[in-house]
Design an enzyme around this catalytic site. Structure first.
Site, PDB file in Angstrom:
ATOM      1  N   PHE A 133       0.862  -1.179   0.000  1.00  0.00           N
ATOM      2  CA  PHE A 133       0.000   0.000   0.000  1.00  0.00           C
ATOM      3  C   PHE A 133       0.896   1.226   0.000  1.00  0.00           C
ATOM      4  O   PHE A 133       1.782   1.342   0.843  1.00  0.00           O
ATOM      5  CB  PHE A 133      -0.918   0.025   1.223  1.00  0.00           C
ATOM      6  CG  PHE A 133      -1.850   1.201   1.221  1.00  0.00           C
ATOM      7  CD1 PHE A 133      -2.983   1.195   0.414  1.00  0.00           C
ATOM      8  CD2 PHE A 133      -1.590   2.321   1.986  1.00  0.00           C
ATOM      9  CE1 PHE A 133      -3.844   2.285   0.389  1.00  0.00           C
ATOM     10  CE2 PHE A 133      -2.443   3.416   1.968  1.00  0.00           C
ATOM     11  CZ  PHE A 133      -3.573   3.385   1.160  1.00  0.00           C
ATOM     12  N   ASP A 218       9.631   2.661   0.826  1.00  0.00           N
ATOM     13  CA  ASP A 218       8.495   3.368   1.402  1.00  0.00           C
ATOM     14  C   ASP A 218       8.476   3.067   2.895  1.00  0.00           C
ATOM     15  O   ASP A 218       8.025   2.014   3.328  1.00  0.00           O
ATOM     16  CB  ASP A 218       7.197   2.917   0.723  1.00  0.00           C
ATOM     17  CG  ASP A 218       5.977   3.616   1.300  1.00  0.00           C
ATOM     18  OD1 ASP A 218       6.079   4.206   2.401  1.00  0.00           O
ATOM     19  OD2 ASP A 218       4.898   3.540   0.675  1.00  0.00           O
ATOM     20  N   LYS A 251       3.482   9.590   8.477  1.00  0.00           N
ATOM     21  CA  LYS A 251       2.931   9.016   9.714  1.00  0.00           C
ATOM     22  C   LYS A 251       3.651   9.448  10.986  1.00  0.00           C
ATOM     23  O   LYS A 251       3.429  10.547  11.469  1.00  0.00           O
ATOM     24  CB  LYS A 251       2.897   7.491   9.572  1.00  0.00           C
ATOM     25  CG  LYS A 251       1.839   7.062   8.531  1.00  0.00           C
ATOM     26  CD  LYS A 251       1.454   5.640   8.698  1.00  0.00           C
ATOM     27  CE  LYS A 251       0.522   5.118   7.631  1.00  0.00           C
ATOM     28  NZ  LYS A 251      -0.883   5.384   7.889  1.00  0.00           N
TER      29      LYS A 251
HETATM   30  N1  PLP Z   1       2.789   4.267   2.260  1.00  0.00           N
HETATM   31  C1  PLP Z   1       2.556   3.385   3.242  1.00  0.00           C
HETATM   32  C2  PLP Z   1       3.525   2.263   3.464  1.00  0.00           C
HETATM   33  C3  PLP Z   1       1.426   3.500   4.047  1.00  0.00           C
HETATM   34  O1  PLP Z   1       1.195   2.620   5.016  1.00  0.00           O
HETATM   35  C4  PLP Z   1       0.532   4.573   3.808  1.00  0.00           C
HETATM   36  C5  PLP Z   1      -0.700   4.735   4.606  1.00  0.00           C
HETATM   37  O2  PLP Z   1      -1.167   3.856   5.273  1.00  0.00           O
HETATM   38  C6  PLP Z   1       0.806   5.467   2.768  1.00  0.00           C
HETATM   39  C7  PLP Z   1       1.958   5.293   2.029  1.00  0.00           C
HETATM   40  C8  PLP Z   1      -0.112   6.620   2.499  1.00  0.00           C
HETATM   41  O3  PLP Z   1       0.030   7.570   3.492  1.00  0.00           O
HETATM   42  P1  PLP Z   1      -1.103   8.677   3.731  1.00  0.00           P
HETATM   43  O4  PLP Z   1      -2.310   7.965   4.207  1.00  0.00           O
HETATM   44  O5  PLP Z   1      -0.497   9.614   4.738  1.00  0.00           O
HETATM   45  O6  PLP Z   1      -1.333   9.354   2.418  1.00  0.00           O
END
Ligand code: PLP
Length: 400
Positions: A133, A218, A251
């Site tokens: 994700f 990520d 986060k």
């Molecule tokens: N990347 C990862 C690994 C995530 O877990 C998330 C959100 O859960 C995102 C990107 C997206 O982040 P945001 O919800 O702040 O846009």
């Protein structure tokens, strides 16, 4: 009608129905605790989806945000500010590499910036993983395999190959001389804390090096102490030391104040040039001051060590009852596979009993509590956990 119900009704009338009905209307928080609009208390083992690294209302965060807002609240990127520069330098120091930072307001925006950065290599092919994700904007969504999220928005930016997560051979086979980047979560978060085999990140690095592709990690969910080290790719329990070209963050970085970052390391640092990308709010001094306070507090309170130590204790507690088949854990990031597909029921029962949990799939739970969780908090959950699972196993009137 109680306060909860009134706010729920107003929510339903005023907010777009993108998230479904809210589980609760929360009114305040302190430490690892939150209270709902009717005054009921909960132990927060979910941390706002791995965001509230310092818990709720940490004085250092409150002070930093208040002081910065009193000093200078927003200026736009026509100007620089001290917290913005200091935070960028600090992140680079923690990553231990030369680079440049682009600040955003969220994880998906950090990934969107990284996606655009990869296009500046002159290549367009990306390799991403099943179960990953990366966010909900169109670019980030293009890297997210889940059909239910993608289908309503096709066509998405293309040229993405998805490979099974944790399979080094499949990943190596997918990378070619056309590949701009491989994008990976060091531990998959939304999939329910899925830890890849040791050596996976190294194999990804090698595949990238063999074809001149960028390795983009990520760390939106895994970064900032969640797994017991600043970044998951620095965690010896998860990987040998591995060099990333791009690291995306959000986060936990702001501890609840919205901020994200796309960090380009080495040559990737200069791929985005003036005019290529921008944001009004990204790098806002209040958000940067918040993030600096988060980093300072993690250091001052030894929260990396606490994440590693308490994470092990939490994993042991979670794994104990017979309803739990297996546990994946890295610091205070714990995933549990249940014997039955009743994770939603477990979450509901836990909530009734004053614990906020999260299910990421029918039989999968994810724990991502504040890094400030105390042992008494953990003990309180340990005392309740078997009872929660037992009650969730009982048929309800709905089953009749
Ligand atoms: N990347 C990862 C690994 C995530 O877990 C998330 C959100 O859960 C995102 C990107 C997206 O982040 P945001 O919800 O702040 O846009």
């Amino acid at each position: 009608m109680n306060d909860q119900q009134q706010w729920r009704d107003r929510y339903a009338g005023a907010l777009m129905n993108t998230f479904g009905p809210p589980r609760l209307v929360l009114a305040r928080g302190s430490g690892a605790r939150v209270w709902d609009a009717d005054g009921k208390e909960y132990l927060d083992l979910f941390g706002g989806i791995a965001v509230n690294a310092l818990g709720h209302g940490h004085p250092a965060l409150v002070r930093a945000v208040t002081e910065q807002l009193e000093t200078l609240g927003h200026v736009s990127n026509f100007f620089a500010t001290e917290p913005q520069v200091a935070l960028a330098e600090r992140l680079l120091a923690l990553l231990g590499a030369e680079g440049r930072v682009f600040f955003t307001n969220s994880g998906t925006e950090a990934n969107e910036a990284a996606f655009k950065l990869t296009r500046r290599t002159g290549r367009t092919h990306l390799v991403a993983t099943e179960g990953a994700f990366h966010g909900r904007t169109m670019g980030a969504l293009a890297l997210t395999a889940k059909e239910a999220y993608r289908a309503p928005f096709e066509p998405l930016p293309g040229h993405v190959t998805f490979v099974p997560y944790g399979d080094s051979a499949a990943l190596a086979a997918a990378v070619t001389d056309e590949t701009a980047a491989v994008v990976l979560e060091p531990v998959q978060g939304e999939a329910g804390v899925v830890v890849p085999p040791h050596g996976y990140l190294t194999a990804a690095r090698e595949a990238c090096d063999a074809h001149g592709a960028l390795l983009w990690l990520d760390e939106v969910q895994t970064g900032i102490g969640r797994t017991g080290t600043w970044f998951a790719h620095q965690n010896p329990a998860l990987s040998e030391p591995v060099r990333a070209d791009v690291v995306t963050l959000a986060k936990g970085l702001g501890g609840g104040i919205p901020i994200g970052a796309c960090v380009g390391l080495g040559e990737a640092a200069t791929l985005l040039e003036p005019g290529n990308h921008g944001t009004t709010f990204g790098g806002n001094p209040v958000a940067c001051a918040a993030a600096l306070a988060v980093l300072d507090t993690i250091e001052a309170e030894g929260l990396l060590e606490e994440s590693a130590r308490l994470g092990k204790l939490l994993a042991d507690v979670v794994e104990e009852p017979e309803q739990v088949v297996s546990v994946d854990a890295a610091g205070l990031f714990v995933g549990a596979q249940l014997a039955a597909d009743n994770a939603a029921r477990v979450v509901a029962v836990a909530q009734e009993r004053g614990f906020l949990l999260n299910n990421t799939g029918p039989g999968r739970l994810r724990f991502a509590p504040p890094l400030t969780l105390g042992e008494p908090d953990l003990q309180e959950f340990a005392d309740a956990w078997a009872g929660i699972l037992g009650a969730a196993d009982q048929p309800t009137t709905e089953d009749a």
